[in-house]
Motif scaffolding. Structure first.
Motif, PDB file in Angstrom:
ATOM      1  N   PHE A  13      36.006  38.570  43.838  1.00 42.41           N
ATOM      2  CA  PHE A  13      37.143  38.295  44.718  1.00 42.41           C
ATOM      3  C   PHE A  13      37.952  39.571  44.876  1.00 42.41           C
ATOM      4  N   PRO A  14      37.362  40.617  45.456  1.00 42.14           N
ATOM      5  CA  PRO A  14      38.036  41.924  45.484  1.00 42.14           C
ATOM      6  C   PRO A  14      39.378  41.896  46.209  1.00 42.14           C
ATOM      7  N   GLU A  15      39.506  41.031  47.207  1.00 40.72           N
ATOM      8  CA  GLU A  15      40.759  40.977  47.955  1.00 40.72           C
ATOM      9  C   GLU A  15      41.908  40.443  47.115  1.00 40.72           C
ATOM     10  N   THR A  16      41.600  39.759  46.025  1.00 41.58           N
ATOM     11  CA  THR A  16      42.659  39.185  45.209  1.00 41.58           C
ATOM     12  C   THR A  16      42.732  39.745  43.798  1.00 41.58           C
ATOM     13  N   THR A  17      41.646  40.272  43.260  1.00 40.22           N
ATOM     14  CA  THR A  17      41.652  40.685  41.858  1.00 40.22           C
ATOM     15  C   THR A  17      42.048  42.141  41.656  1.00 40.22           C
ATOM     16  N   LEU A  18      42.346  42.869  42.732  1.00 34.57           N
ATOM     17  CA  LEU A  18      42.756  44.261  42.574  1.00 34.57           C
ATOM     18  C   LEU A  18      44.018  44.385  41.726  1.00 34.57           C
ATOM     19  N   GLY A  19      44.907  43.411  41.791  1.00 37.07           N
ATOM     20  CA  GLY A  19      46.158  43.476  41.051  1.00 37.07           C
ATOM     21  C   GLY A  19      46.131  42.827  39.691  1.00 37.07           C
ATOM     22  N   VAL A  20      44.943  42.576  39.145  1.00 40.59           N
ATOM     23  CA  VAL A  20      44.879  41.923  37.840  1.00 40.59           C
ATOM     24  C   VAL A  20      45.405  42.850  36.754  1.00 40.59           C
ATOM     25  N   GLY A  21      44.904  44.077  36.694  1.00 41.13           N
ATOM     26  CA  GLY A  21      45.399  44.994  35.678  1.00 41.13           C
ATOM     27  C   GLY A  21      44.411  46.066  35.312  1.00 41.13           C
ATOM     28  N   VAL A  22      44.778  46.830  34.299  1.00 42.17           N
ATOM     29  CA  VAL A  22      43.957  47.912  33.771  1.00 42.17           C
ATOM     30  C   VAL A  22      43.379  47.433  32.442  1.00 42.17           C
ATOM     31  N   PHE A  23      42.055  47.503  32.329  1.00 40.48           N
ATOM     32  CA  PHE A  23      41.338  46.953  31.178  1.00 40.48           C
ATOM     33  C   PHE A  23      40.894  48.063  30.237  1.00 40.48           C
ATOM     34  N   GLN A  24      41.035  47.792  28.937  1.00 41.19           N
ATOM     35  CA  GLN A  24      40.512  48.686  27.903  1.00 41.19           C
ATOM     36  C   GLN A  24      39.838  47.814  26.854  1.00 41.19           C
ATOM     37  N   GLU A  25      38.576  48.097  26.552  1.00 44.50           N
ATOM     38  CA  GLU A  25      37.860  47.292  25.562  1.00 44.50           C
ATOM     39  C   GLU A  25      38.561  47.405  24.208  1.00 44.50           C
ATOM     40  N   ALA A  26      38.587  46.304  23.465  1.00 48.62           N
ATOM     41  CA  ALA A  26      39.276  46.246  22.179  1.00 48.62           C
ATOM     42  C   ALA A  26      38.393  45.555  21.150  1.00 48.62           C
ATOM     43  N   THR A  27      38.743  45.714  19.890  1.00 45.69           N
ATOM     44  CA  THR A  27      38.076  44.991  18.812  1.00 45.69           C
ATOM     45  C   THR A  27      38.978  43.831  18.392  1.00 45.69           C
ATOM     46  N   ALA A  28      38.413  42.862  17.700  1.00 47.92           N
ATOM     47  CA  ALA A  28      39.199  41.719  17.228  1.00 47.92           C
ATOM     48  C   ALA A  28      40.350  42.179  16.333  1.00 47.92           C
TER      49      ALA A  28
END
Length: 176
Positions: A13-28
């Motif tokens: 859903f590129p037209e709507t998910t652009l504003g979701v955020g900036v992702f960084q992989e994490a550990t538990a």
């Protein structure tokens, strides 16, 4: 281990998910305790969210479509007690992995997906793929009532029906 591609899910859903955020992989271990309890497991998020918030959740489908055999939807889960949004998600499901009654219930878009699978006795195994630290973008911030830049957490997961990978998920939670 199965791979769930975060960019591929966000691209549904590129037209709507652009504003979701900036992702960084994490550990538990990097997640705060409440987020770790909500995300670092191999169970359905519907059950985890309901247990954490001590109440049932309802689903709001923002967008959905089919693409061949795939059913794709962008959703919010809301607490039924006060309608607060407690989860944002993107789902890509292989419809041919399910019986017609189960498909019909999912396509009605009225019941959270995890609940449908449980109620219909679908043999399933949830596989946690990755945990994510997310700097909230404007769209996710609007859903969660956060200012942009607020940190929250999520996960990508694969659900296998029997031996078949059939359901890819992005699940981002809000702790209220």
């Amino acid at each position: 281990m199965s791979l769930v591609d975060l960019k591929s899910l966000l691209g549904l859903f590129p037209e709507t998910t652009l504003g979701v955020g900036v992702f960084q992989e994490a550990t538990a271990e990097e997640l705060p305790d409440s987020f770790r309890r909500l995300l670092a497991h191999d169970d359905h998020m519907t059950l985890a969210v309901e247990s954490f918030h001590h109440c049932p959740v309802s689903v709001e489908v923002i967008h959905s479509r089919t693409d061949g055999n795939a059913y794709i939807r962008e959703i919010l889960l809301r607490r039924v007690t006060d309608q607060e949004v407690v989860q944002y998600g993107i789902v890509r499901l292989q419809l041919d992995a399910l019986s017609q009654p189960t498909r019909d219930k999912i396509l009605s878009e009225k019941i959270p997906l995890g609940r449908v699978l449980i109620e219909h006795g679908v043999l399933r195994q949830v596989e946690l793929v990755s945990l994510w630290r997310i700097e909230t973008g404007p769209r996710l911030g609007q859903f969660f009532s956060f200012p942009p830049g607020t940190i929250t957490y999520g996960r990508t997961a694969m659900i296998h029906f029997g031996d078949h990978p059939a359901l890819e998920l992005l699940e981002i939670v809000r702790v209220v």
